[in-house]
Scaffold this motif. Structure first.
Motif, mmCIF file in Angstrom:
data_model
loop_
_atom_site.group_PDB
_atom_site.id
_atom_site.type_symbol
_atom_site.label_atom_id
_atom_site.label_comp_id
_atom_site.label_asym_id
_atom_site.label_seq_id
_atom_site.Cartn_x
_atom_site.Cartn_y
_atom_site.Cartn_z
ATOM 1 N N UNK A 1 0.936 -1.010 0.118
ATOM 2 C CA UNK A 1 0.130 -0.105 -0.065
ATOM 3 C C UNK A 1 0.946 1.162 -0.062
ATOM 4 N N UNK A 2 1.818 1.160 0.924
ATOM 5 C CA UNK A 2 2.933 2.464 0.794
ATOM 6 C C UNK A 2 3.315 2.597 -0.722
ATOM 7 N N UNK A 3 3.700 1.580 -1.250
ATOM 8 C CA UNK A 3 4.341 1.660 -2.659
ATOM 9 C C UNK A 3 3.447 2.285 -3.629
ATOM 10 N N UNK A 4 2.248 1.783 -3.489
ATOM 11 C CA UNK A 4 1.103 2.475 -4.243
ATOM 12 C C UNK A 4 0.955 3.920 -4.075
ATOM 13 N N UNK A 5 1.145 4.320 -2.699
ATOM 14 C CA UNK A 5 0.922 5.406 -2.811
ATOM 15 C C UNK A 5 1.957 6.498 -3.214
ATOM 16 N N UNK A 6 3.145 5.884 -3.194
ATOM 17 C CA UNK A 6 4.201 6.628 -3.856
ATOM 18 C C UNK A 6 4.248 6.698 -5.380
ATOM 19 N N UNK A 7 3.659 5.501 -5.976
ATOM 20 C CA UNK A 7 3.657 5.361 -7.384
ATOM 21 C C UNK A 7 2.304 6.287 -7.803
ATOM 22 N N UNK A 8 1.275 6.404 -7.028
ATOM 23 C CA UNK A 8 -0.016 7.269 -7.465
ATOM 24 C C UNK A 8 0.618 8.725 -7.212
ATOM 25 N N UNK B 1 4.744 2.171 -18.929
ATOM 26 C CA UNK B 1 3.769 1.458 -18.794
ATOM 27 C C UNK B 1 3.557 1.001 -17.504
ATOM 28 N N UNK B 2 2.715 1.272 -16.551
ATOM 29 C CA UNK B 2 2.395 1.160 -15.099
ATOM 30 C C UNK B 2 1.050 0.314 -15.031
ATOM 31 N N UNK B 3 1.358 -0.871 -14.568
ATOM 32 C CA UNK B 3 0.310 -1.564 -14.318
ATOM 33 C C UNK B 3 0.226 -2.116 -12.796
ATOM 34 N N UNK B 4 -0.842 -2.585 -12.522
ATOM 35 C CA UNK B 4 -1.130 -3.455 -11.020
ATOM 36 C C UNK B 4 -1.767 -4.527 -11.109
ATOM 37 N N UNK B 5 -1.502 -5.372 -10.344
ATOM 38 C CA UNK B 5 -2.026 -6.772 -10.321
ATOM 39 C C UNK B 5 -3.333 -6.875 -9.199
ATOM 40 N N UNK C 1 -6.852 -1.076 -5.175
ATOM 41 C CA UNK C 1 -5.817 -1.539 -4.462
ATOM 42 C C UNK C 1 -5.251 -2.694 -5.129
ATOM 43 N N UNK C 2 -3.938 -2.672 -5.322
ATOM 44 C CA UNK C 2 -3.190 -3.750 -5.964
ATOM 45 C C UNK C 2 -2.338 -4.391 -4.987
ATOM 46 N N UNK C 3 -2.123 -5.564 -5.724
ATOM 47 C CA UNK C 3 -1.313 -6.724 -5.101
ATOM 48 C C UNK C 3 0.233 -6.540 -5.414
ATOM 49 N N UNK C 4 0.361 -6.113 -6.537
ATOM 50 C CA UNK C 4 1.831 -5.916 -7.170
ATOM 51 C C UNK C 4 1.686 -4.934 -8.343
ATOM 52 N N UNK C 5 2.942 -4.681 -8.661
ATOM 53 C CA UNK C 5 3.020 -3.777 -9.775
ATOM 54 C C UNK C 5 3.975 -3.991 -10.748
ATOM 55 N N UNK C 6 3.793 -3.556 -12.012
ATOM 56 C CA UNK C 6 4.777 -3.984 -13.253
ATOM 57 C C UNK C 6 4.968 -2.569 -13.976
ATOM 58 N N UNK C 7 6.037 -2.466 -14.158
ATOM 59 C CA UNK C 7 6.807 -1.209 -14.660
ATOM 60 C C UNK C 7 7.658 -1.715 -16.003
ATOM 61 N N UNK C 8 7.498 -1.032 -17.265
ATOM 62 C CA UNK C 8 8.078 -1.144 -18.349
ATOM 63 C C UNK C 8 8.052 0.173 -19.115
ATOM 64 N N UNK C 9 8.911 0.198 -19.973
ATOM 65 C CA UNK C 9 9.222 1.441 -20.882
ATOM 66 C C UNK C 9 7.743 1.126 -22.039
#
Length: 160
Positions: free
Chosen positions: A100-107, A118-122, A151-159
């Protein structure tokens, strides 16, 4: 993306070191990009345990610099992606509160991130009892473009 971060030293192709400097002193931190398969990497970071010679991602440093630590990890991740543009970076917290803390930073930086990445959440399939077994790419659920309020359980980041 302008965030405060620490100076990082590259120890190898996928391992980086920095020091958290705060109310509890100077704490050695390590960031590791572990290959999963194809061009996928798991992002891990935590306190370096010198006795065990490994990273401990369960320690709460309580050093008063959480945002600067997360900024350092984010900055290092974006640099890693610039060096390996075909990489997909997977990340999740060691517990739901950290995720959740990571998601807040990403948001907080999502609009800027979406311009280049490309920012995705699982969202895990809660009806599947084995949804979280195995490596992150094997988790059962739905990857979707990251949107505030979910609320996401994991994140995926790519160009892009």
């Amino acid at each position: 993306m302008k965030v405060e971060n620490y100076q990082v030293e590259r120890l190898s192709a996928r391992i980086y070191q920095f020091h958290s400097d705060g109310v509890r002193g100077n704490i050695e931190m390590i960031i590791i990009f572990t290959p999963l398969r194809d061009n996928a990497y798991n992002l891990g970071f935590g306190v370096w345990n010198e006795l065990l010679e490994k990273v401990d991602d369960s320690i709460e440093t309580r050093n008063g610099d959480t945002d600067k630590i997360l900024g350092t990890v984010a900055h290092t991740t974006l640099n890693f992606l610039s060096e390996i543009p075909e990489a997909n970076i997977y990340a999740t917290g060691s517990c739901p509160m950290r995720t959740r803390k990571y998601q807040m930073g990403i948001n907080k930086h999502l609009r800027d991130l979406k311009e280049i990445y490309k920012v995705q959440g699982l969202v895990l399939d809660i009806h599947c009892p084995d949804a979280r077994i195995g490596a992150i790419p094997d988790w059962q659920g739905e990857w979707q473009n990251l949107e505030p309020g979910v609320n996401y359980d994991a994140f995926l980041l790519s160009l892009k």
